[in-house]
Design an enzyme around this catalytic site. Structure first.
Site, PDB file in Angstrom:
ATOM      1  N   GLY A 528       4.796  31.671  -4.076  1.00  0.00           N
ATOM      2  CA  GLY A 528       5.948  31.364  -3.240  1.00  0.00           C
ATOM      3  C   GLY A 528       6.221  29.880  -3.193  1.00  0.00           C
ATOM      4  O   GLY A 528       7.349  29.466  -3.047  1.00  0.00           O
ATOM      5  N   GLY A 530       5.129  27.540  -5.600  1.00  0.00           N
ATOM      6  CA  GLY A 530       5.063  26.818  -6.861  1.00  0.00           C
ATOM      7  C   GLY A 530       4.135  27.479  -7.859  1.00  0.00           C
ATOM      8  O   GLY A 530       3.482  28.471  -7.563  1.00  0.00           O
ATOM      9  N   PRO A 531       4.089  26.917  -9.085  1.00  0.00           N
ATOM     10  CA  PRO A 531       3.256  27.501 -10.136  1.00  0.00           C
ATOM     11  C   PRO A 531       1.762  27.186  -9.956  1.00  0.00           C
ATOM     12  O   PRO A 531       1.410  26.240  -9.263  1.00  0.00           O
ATOM     13  CB  PRO A 531       3.782  26.816 -11.399  1.00  0.00           C
ATOM     14  CG  PRO A 531       4.364  25.534 -10.920  1.00  0.00           C
ATOM     15  CD  PRO A 531       4.853  25.757  -9.525  1.00  0.00           C
ATOM     16  N   VAL A 532       0.938  28.007 -10.584  1.00  0.00           N
ATOM     17  CA  VAL A 532      -0.514  27.801 -10.566  1.00  0.00           C
ATOM     18  C   VAL A 532      -1.003  27.662 -12.002  1.00  0.00           C
ATOM     19  O   VAL A 532      -0.621  28.449 -12.871  1.00  0.00           O
ATOM     20  CB  VAL A 532      -1.227  28.991  -9.884  1.00  0.00           C
ATOM     21  CG1 VAL A 532      -2.726  28.750  -9.833  1.00  0.00           C
ATOM     22  CG2 VAL A 532      -0.686  29.233  -8.489  1.00  0.00           C
ATOM     23  N   ASP A 642      -2.719  36.513   6.512  1.00  0.00           N
ATOM     24  CA  ASP A 642      -2.175  37.100   5.295  1.00  0.00           C
ATOM     25  C   ASP A 642      -3.294  37.679   4.427  1.00  0.00           C
ATOM     26  O   ASP A 642      -3.380  37.417   3.240  1.00  0.00           O
ATOM     27  CB  ASP A 642      -1.360  36.053   4.523  1.00  0.00           C
ATOM     28  CG  ASP A 642      -0.389  36.694   3.531  1.00  0.00           C
ATOM     29  OD1 ASP A 642      -0.130  37.913   3.667  1.00  0.00           O
ATOM     30  OD2 ASP A 642       0.087  35.991   2.628  1.00  0.00           O
TER      31      ASP A 642
END
Ligand SMILES: *[C@@H]1O[C@H](CO)[C@@H](O)[C@H](O)[C@H]1NC(C)=O
Ligand SMILES: *[C@@H]1O[C@H](CO)[C@@H](O)[C@H](O)[C@H]1NC(C)=O
Ligand SMILES: *[C@@H]1O[C@H](CO)[C@@H](O)[C@H](O)[C@H]1NC(C)=O
Ligand SMILES: *[C@@H]1O[C@H](CO)[C@@H](O)[C@H](O)[C@H]1NC(C)=O
Ligand SMILES: *[C@@H]1O[C@H](CO)[C@@H](O)[C@H](O)[C@H]1NC(C)=O
Ligand SMILES: *[C@@H]1O[C@H](CO)[C@@H](O)[C@H](O)[C@H]1NC(C)=O
Ligand SMILES: *[C@@H]1O[C@H](CO)[C@@H](O)[C@H](O)[C@H]1NC(C)=O
Ligand SMILES: *[C@@H]1O[C@H](CO)[C@@H](O)[C@H](O)[C@H]1NC(C)=O
Length: 834
Positions: A528, A530-532, A642
């Site tokens: 959600g 950004g990229p990993v 979460d």
């Protein structure tokens, strides 16, 4: 002649065998040492208490070569030494022996018969013996007699057994207290002690040398006055007894559970229970429990509230910081002073303060028969009396407790906190005190409710907003200071945690290099915010979560993770390696989890075979411990908010680690329920009270954990579950089969040949207990760990807060590492099934 020799040799060998078998037999069954039967090192020689609970013998701790005489649980797979005789005088060779000699003492001698350790006696007896009892007490006495010349219960080391009196005997002048080992390999007394302090009104102290680190609060007839985590328990009870001749703390077990109170070398006192299922000790209670448990963190008249993290300290109402400059920099040690000075001759007044841990009573006076009114009179007559309260809260309160110094070590305790009355100047008497920080809204709500007029309402709203703004500004200011505090370990109590809390800062160029300049080839997910990327840093595999520049929500979550995760250290939480903040770029660097997330195994028809039942049970247990740590054992108390299968990552050995603290919140104790207008989280895991009313608490995490357990057992996702016979979700299905006594049918088919039926049924029942409709009915995580690991009857679960989902246009998300869910901004609509 030859035959005769042969015969002799045979009978000799036979006799040897016979003798050794006798000795073996004797060694196994004996619980006593006598003047003729010694305990010798080097021969696997032990004594065992009659019921088989405890064993004593020689041992070497860890890699040490030193020899000690110690006691441990016989039947526990992890060797746990609970008492050491010669803790300060180790033997250096395996030649020692423990003997009983006249007039009635136990002596430890080395190979040349030199006494290195001995017990004392004030009497002499004819036929002394030493006997190991099933309570863990080693006693010296006359054979066949009941009274003891000496007992190990009067000389505990780092472990407090049930029934032992921790405290003072004024007749003998002797104190019984716990002292930690120096380290895991040296049982000699270390820096820390846990003792009962009889000066003033009795309370327990955990100290490092002579410095107090944690204080239990005074005993109030039921429990320690304001201890946050002396939680109600069904398996032990404790008392403080105070008479003219003795003052002591004592606890007893009320069930067959194996438990002990131990003081670790690093200064943490834990009540541990033995988990048979997992074959490990499970902490039930940990002291100190959180930052606010740190002794006098907020100085005099300061009050600590862990909900207000990072601004933990506030002044009590009618009090102001003694040194505002230092106070605003989060240096609270100067404490607070009265806003208006006292003038005793003008007649001071007493105001009531509630829901607090009672201040340090070392400089106090008490009388157990006086009434509160008499108490007040007595305090007002003496100008140096600063506060008073009931000494005993039972039956509406009785007794009198007076404080004669500035009030120290106060914290807010929402449930279990107490009332007391503080002396303030007469001019402060016009209104009753508000609670210190955090409770300011209450008075305003009251004003609103009894709304006198629109103007009043508007005025109070204005004041409220201005105050609120101030608080927020104050919080912001401290935020930066906080990072420094964390780095310096100031908030910890041990003082040596500096390295543990350090969040290394990496250059952008280093991370760019480690990830091949953020190449698409090493991108392993898109969350959600950004990229990993996967990378390689100093020979270690890492995962890099890169905040996309456009995400403002991501920014908050980034700060959240840096603040929270850096302080958390647990083998079931994903470890942060560092962060990178440079210009617009913000990145978090984690240890890499080669096996990705749990959902990619349990919900996949081929991968699911890689997780057999023992692995799944281990995963359930480990996640439970991770959450328990968040809720209770870490210095912060954290609600994750979460928890779900794709936030559980697996290391190379399939050990689970909880990740993604972007939505986490600090909380105070299990009782607090906070409210939010923005429900964030993931469908299928939200508890009804959170999804419907925005109320969250540790019990919303317990609910999500329950769903996870049912998903792990069944291999089905709660949200995607479908059944040919009915339309309920997984939860509904689990409940239906449980009620009909067929809960084993929930089990993933692929597991049938690896499973322990009783573990499966137990897990399902625990899962259902966690998802009960009513948050108060759900167990705490420590109970969950306990229930999972102990045989015994489980409570009957009440119906779950189950529902079917009306909305199906939910956001699908990939099961990539660290991929954050897209959260819905609007509250989620939920229909009750009945
Ligand atoms: C020791 O443990 C075994 C297996 O866990 C159990 O069957 C036995 O009853 C235990 N014995 C005692 C004395 O606790
Ligand atoms: C026993 O202790 C004495 C005194 O410390 C020492 O001189 C002697 O060497 C020790 N003997 C053995 C076998 O360790
Ligand atoms: C025995 O008594 C002596 C003298 O009273 C004291 O120094 C010593 O520490 C005592 N030893 C033990 C094991 O209590
Ligand atoms: C613990 O047990 C002992 C021995 O049975 C008893 O004397 C004592 O009062 C008990 N203490 C508590 C706190 O129950
Ligand atoms: C307030 O600060 C002054 C000077 O820093 C100090 O002497 C005094 O003891 C403090 N008062 C309290 C109540 O701590
Ligand atoms: C207390 O009040 C008396 C009488 O009003 C006054 O004379 C005195 O100065 C006051 N003392 C303090 C410390 O304010
Ligand atoms: C406690 O207070 C009662 C009632 O005021 C009094 O009779 C008693 O002597 C007091 N006890 C002590 C120890 O002061
Ligand atoms: C007030 O109480 C303190 C502490 O008990 C005592 O030392 C002092 O004498 C008392 N003063 C008066 C005026 O009674």
């Amino acid at each position: 002649m030859k035959d005769l020799l042969k015969e002799n040799v045979f009978s000799y060998i036979f006799m040897l065998m016979f003798l050794s078998s006798i000795r073996k037999c004797f060694g196994v069954t004996s619980d006593t040492i006598t003047t003729t039967h010694f305990l010798k090192d080097g021969e696997d020689n032990v004594i065992v208490s009659r019921g088989g609970t405890f064993e004593m013998g020689f041992f070497s701790p860890g890699n040490s070569k030193n020899r000690y005489v110690g006691m441990w649980y016989k039947n526990i797979s992890v060797r746990t030494v609970v008492w050491v005789a010669n803790r300060e005088v180790p033997l250096t060779s395996r030649t020692g022996s423990l003997k009983v000699i006249e007039p009635g003492i136990l002596v430890l001698v080395n190979g040349t018969n030199i006494v290195v350790w001995s017990t004392n006696t004030s009497r002499s007896v004819q036929n002394p013996i030493a006997q190991l009892l099933d309570s863990g007490n080693l006693v010296v006495k006359q054979a066949g007699d009941g009274s003891f010349l000496w007992q190990s219960f009067d000389h505990p080391t780092n472990t407090l057994f049930p029934g032992v009196k921790l405290g003072w005997n004024f007749v003998t002048g002797r104190e019984v207290y716990l002292s930690s080992w120096k380290n895991e390999e040296d049982p000699a007394p270390g820096d820390y002690t846990y003792r009962c302090d009889p000066s003033g009104y009795p309370q327990n102290f955990l100290k490092k040398g002579s410095t107090a680190i944690y204080r239990s609060g005074p005993w109030n007839g039921l429990r320690f006055g304001g201890a946050t985590n002396s939680r109600y328990s069904t398996f032990y009870k404790y008392v403080v007894v105070s008479t003219n001749t003795e003052v002591y703390f004592q606890y007893n077990l009320t069930s067959t559970v194996i438990a002990m109170l131990i003081l670790n070398p690093n200064g943490v006192a834990q009540l541990l229970t033995w988990g048979d299922g997992e074959q490990a000790w499970v902490p039930f209670l940990v002291l100190p429990g959180d930052n606010c448990d740190t002794y006098k963190l907020c100085g005099s008249y300061g009050s600590c509230n862990s909900n207000d993290f990072p601004v933990l300290c506030g002044c009590l109402d009618k009090f102001v910081p003694n040194n505002s400059e230092a106070w605003n920099k989060a240096d609270w040690s100067g404490g607070c002073v009265r806003r208006t000075q006292l003038n005793c001759s003008q007649g001071d007044v007493f105001l009531k303060y509630s829901q607090l841990k009672l201040p340090d009573t070392r400089n106090s006076w008490s009388n157990v028969t006086m009434t509160l009114e008499e108490c007040k009179n007595m305090c007002s007559k003496n100008c140096s009396c600063m506060a008073y309260s009931n000494a005993d809260i039972r039956d509406g309160g009785s007794g009198c407790l007076l404080w004669f110094n500035d009030l120290l070590d106060i914290r807010q305790v929402p449930k279990g906190g107490l009332d007391f009355y503080i002396r303030v100047a007469a001019s402060e008497s016009d209104d009753s005190p508000e609670q210190s920080n955090g409770k300011k809204g209450k008075a305003l709500i009251w004003i609103l409710a009894s709304s006198v007029g629109v103007i009043l309402v508007i005025l109070s709203m204005l004041i409220y907003h201005r105050r609120r703004k101030k608080v927020l500004e104050r919080k912001k200011k401290v935020q930066t200071n906080l990072l420094h505090l964390l780095l310096a370990g100031r908030l910890g109590h041990t003082g040596n945690c500096a390295e543990e809390f350090e969040i290394p800062l990496f250059d952008l160029s280093t991370i760019a290099k480690a990830t091949n300049n953020f190449s698409v080839d090493v991108k392993i997910g898109e969350g959600g915010f950004g990229p990993v990327y996967k990378g390689m840093l100093e020979g270690q595999e890492i995962a890099v979560k890169r905040l996309s520049r456009t995400s403002t929500q991501g920014e908050n979550e980034f700060m959240n993770e840096v603040l929270y995760i850096a302080k958390l250290q647990h083998r079931n939480l994903v470890k942060i390696i560092g962060c990178c903040i440079e210009g617009e770029e913000k990145m978090l660097i984690y240890e890499y989890m080669p096996n990705g997330s749990l959902d990619s195994f349990i919900f996949d028809d081929t991968q699911n075979k890689l997780l057999d039942w023992p692995k799944r049970f281990h995963i359930i247990n480990s996640i439970a411990r991770g959450i328990m740590y968040l809720h209770q054992d870490s210095q912060l108390r954290i609600i994750h908010r979460d928890l779900k299968a794709n936030n559980i990552l697996l290391d190379k050995d399939m050990n689970p680690k909880i990740s993604d603290f972007g939505l986490a919140k600090i909380c105070e104790e299990d009782v607090i329920e906070a409210k939010t207008s923005r429900v964030v989280g993931t469908r299928g895991y939200l508890s009804p009270e959170y999804a419907l009313q925005g109320l969250y608490s540790v019990k919303s995490d317990v609910f999500s954990f329950g769903i996870l357990v049912l998903e792990i057992v069944s291999g089905k996702s709660n949200r995607r579950f479908s059944h040919p016979d009915h339309y309920v979700n997984l939860l509904g299905h689990a409940w239906k089969t449980y009620k009909e006594g067929r809960s084993i049918e929930l089990l993933d088919e692929c597991l049938s040949d690896t499973c322990s039926r009783s573990e499966v049924v137990r897990s399902i029942c625990v899962g259902l207990l966690c998802v009960q409709q009513c948050p108060e009915d759900r167990p705490s995580m420590s109970s969950v760990v306990f229930l999972l690991n102990n045989e015994g009857v489980l409570p009957q679960a009440k119906p779950p807060g189950f529902y079917i989902e009306r909305n199906t246009n939910e956001v699908e998300f990939s099961s990539n590492q660290h991929a954050n869910v897209t959260v819905s901004e609007t509250p989620i609509t939920i229909l009750d099934v009945r």
